[in-house]
Design an enzyme around this catalytic site. Sequence first.
Site, PDB file in Angstrom:
ATOM      1  N   SER A 151     -20.682  55.201  16.288  1.00 30.37           N
ATOM      2  CA  SER A 151     -19.789  55.942  15.167  1.00 30.37           C
ATOM      3  C   SER A 151     -20.784  56.286  14.311  1.00 30.37           C
ATOM      4  O   SER A 151     -21.989  56.612  14.328  1.00 30.37           O
ATOM      5  CB  SER A 151     -19.537  54.413  14.458  1.00 30.37           C
ATOM      6  OG  SER A 151     -19.144  54.626  13.060  1.00 30.37           O
TER       7      SER A 151
ATOM      8  N   TYR B   5     -20.808  45.905  11.361  1.00 29.78           N
ATOM      9  CA  TYR B   5     -20.505  46.962  12.081  1.00 29.78           C
ATOM     10  C   TYR B   5     -21.354  47.977  12.010  1.00 29.78           C
ATOM     11  O   TYR B   5     -21.962  48.555  12.985  1.00 29.78           O
ATOM     12  CB  TYR B   5     -19.298  47.428  11.346  1.00 29.78           C
ATOM     13  CG  TYR B   5     -18.402  48.627  12.142  1.00 29.78           C
ATOM     14  CD1 TYR B   5     -17.588  48.394  13.058  1.00 29.78           C
ATOM     15  CD2 TYR B   5     -18.815  50.092  11.751  1.00 29.78           C
ATOM     16  CE1 TYR B   5     -17.015  49.452  13.851  1.00 29.78           C
ATOM     17  CE2 TYR B   5     -18.246  51.135  12.427  1.00 29.78           C
ATOM     18  CZ  TYR B   5     -17.312  50.665  13.597  1.00 29.78           C
ATOM     19  OH  TYR B   5     -16.631  51.699  14.227  1.00 29.78           O
TER      20      TYR B   5
HETATM   21  P1  NAD Z   1      -8.572  50.184  18.510  1.00 31.19           P
HETATM   22  O1  NAD Z   1      -8.444  49.045  17.425  1.00 31.19           O
HETATM   23  O2  NAD Z   1      -7.340  51.228  18.330  1.00 31.19           O
HETATM   24  O3  NAD Z   1      -9.020  49.798  19.820  1.00 31.19           O
HETATM   25  C1  NAD Z   1     -10.072  48.884  19.993  1.00 31.19           C
HETATM   26  C2  NAD Z   1      -9.770  48.466  21.844  1.00 31.19           C
HETATM   27  O4  NAD Z   1     -10.750  47.248  21.685  1.00 31.19           O
HETATM   28  C3  NAD Z   1      -8.440  48.039  22.037  1.00 31.19           C
HETATM   29  O5  NAD Z   1      -8.089  48.277  23.382  1.00 31.19           O
HETATM   30  C4  NAD Z   1      -8.830  46.564  21.819  1.00 31.19           C
HETATM   31  O6  NAD Z   1      -7.864  45.684  22.666  1.00 31.19           O
HETATM   32  C5  NAD Z   1      -9.818  46.379  22.204  1.00 31.19           C
HETATM   33  N1  NAD Z   1     -10.830  45.303  21.968  1.00 31.19           N
HETATM   34  C6  NAD Z   1     -11.002  44.643  20.865  1.00 31.19           C
HETATM   35  N2  NAD Z   1     -11.533  43.320  20.812  1.00 31.19           N
HETATM   36  C7  NAD Z   1     -11.769  43.044  22.142  1.00 31.19           C
HETATM   37  C8  NAD Z   1     -12.594  42.253  23.011  1.00 31.19           C
HETATM   38  N3  NAD Z   1     -13.001  41.092  22.539  1.00 31.19           N
HETATM   39  N4  NAD Z   1     -12.389  42.487  24.430  1.00 31.19           N
HETATM   40  C9  NAD Z   1     -11.910  43.426  24.996  1.00 31.19           C
HETATM   41  N5  NAD Z   1     -11.338  44.446  24.336  1.00 31.19           N
HETATM   42  C10 NAD Z   1     -11.239  44.385  22.941  1.00 31.19           C
HETATM   43  O7  NAD Z   1      -9.811  51.045  17.672  1.00 31.19           O
HETATM   44  P2  NAD Z   1     -10.497  52.130  18.022  1.00 31.19           P
HETATM   45  O8  NAD Z   1     -10.405  52.924  16.452  1.00 31.19           O
HETATM   46  O9  NAD Z   1     -10.088  53.030  19.193  1.00 31.19           O
HETATM   47  O10 NAD Z   1     -11.971  51.944  18.265  1.00 31.19           O
HETATM   48  C11 NAD Z   1     -12.607  52.196  19.601  1.00 31.19           C
HETATM   49  C12 NAD Z   1     -14.302  52.214  19.275  1.00 31.19           C
HETATM   50  O11 NAD Z   1     -14.365  53.532  18.483  1.00 31.19           O
HETATM   51  C13 NAD Z   1     -14.782  50.980  18.637  1.00 31.19           C
HETATM   52  O12 NAD Z   1     -16.030  50.800  19.190  1.00 31.19           O
HETATM   53  C14 NAD Z   1     -14.865  51.736  17.193  1.00 31.19           C
HETATM   54  O13 NAD Z   1     -15.796  50.896  16.621  1.00 31.19           O
HETATM   55  C15 NAD Z   1     -15.359  53.237  17.383  1.00 31.19           C
HETATM   56  N6  NAD Z   1     -15.009  54.030  16.122  1.00 31.19           N
HETATM   57  C16 NAD Z   1     -13.816  54.015  15.671  1.00 31.19           C
HETATM   58  C17 NAD Z   1     -13.644  55.108  14.693  1.00 31.19           C
HETATM   59  C18 NAD Z   1     -12.319  55.200  14.025  1.00 31.19           C
HETATM   60  O14 NAD Z   1     -12.275  56.018  12.965  1.00 31.19           O
HETATM   61  N7  NAD Z   1     -11.198  54.883  14.482  1.00 31.19           N
HETATM   62  C19 NAD Z   1     -14.699  55.604  14.232  1.00 31.19           C
HETATM   63  C20 NAD Z   1     -16.060  55.387  14.777  1.00 31.19           C
HETATM   64  C21 NAD Z   1     -16.208  54.718  15.825  1.00 31.19           C
END
Ligand code: NAD
Length: 256
Positions: free
Chosen positions: A138, A151
């Site tokens: 991130s 985080y």
């Molecule tokens: P999201 O909530 O849409 O997806 C998260 C995914 O992780 C889902 O498939 C969920 O079922 C799965 N998950 C959660 N807990 C779990 C567990 N214990 N075991 C297995 N699977 C699990 O979130 P997202 O925004 O797509 O995030 C995905 C990644 O991207 C994360 O690592 C997040 O930190 C990172 N990220 C997101 C953003 C943003 O703005 N959305 C920005 C930077 C980084």
Amino acid sequence: MLARKTALVTGSTSGIGLGIAKALARQGADIVLNGFGDVEAAKAEVQALGVKVAYHGADMSKPAEIEDLMAFAASTFGRVDVLVNNAGIQHVAKVENFPVERWDAIIAINLSSAFHTTRLALPAMRQANWGRIINIASVHGLVGSAEKSAYVAAKHGIVGLTKVTALETATTGVTCNAICPGWVLTPLVQKQVDARAAALGVSNEEATRLLLGEKEPSMQFTTPDELGELAVFLCGPASGNVRGVAWNMDGGWAAQ
Ligand code: NAD
């Protein structure tokens, strides 16, 4: 480009993980999905791209379940060629109010799970002398924000793990890199928009504008499709000597 290769994307039933799984599938990779929620819908979306899809529901906070996932992926498709460590959760609170259980869960899911998948995937990648490990960190792997201690700690940690993995594989055909998104409008971020709208008594639209305006100069969300294309590049032949980078796609957030 990825025909006859297998990609495992953790947390790929939603958001960024699903976007990356689809981008890799478009390149011909068979996909192992993981995560909770609407599994059948995610499977159908990837299957529609004409590749083989398997699913394992490992809870990425549990090392024994991760071992099971890795054994399942290897036995289903032979080997994990591309590993995308994406599963992640968020919790927002000041350090002194941060629930200990949330701290432990975020470190386990957002950081330690990548250590476990990586250590288990590397032997076969080394043997094949080809592999791609992509850690979804991130912009919070590069800079901090208030109220996100666990985080930010986990994401800085995964950038560190990326560098060490890249160094240890530097003379091989295995690469390890991190992608550092800014805001991406997924369920993880929608919850933060909702919380802001409720706290300030403003509309969803206004809360979104405030959220972007605070950090992201472009005033635009990055999309899962764009992140998927960056992951495709990191799997491709031109990226063979890209090693240990933390590549932000963040609308200028970290440039400030
Ligand atoms: P999201 O909530 O849409 O997806 C998260 C995914 O992780 C889902 O498939 C969920 O079922 C799965 N998950 C959660 N807990 C779990 C567990 N214990 N075991 C297995 N699977 C699990 O979130 P997202 O925004 O797509 O995030 C995905 C990644 O991207 C994360 O690592 C997040 O930190 C990172 N990220 C997101 C953003 C943003 O703005 N959305 C920005 C930077 C980084």
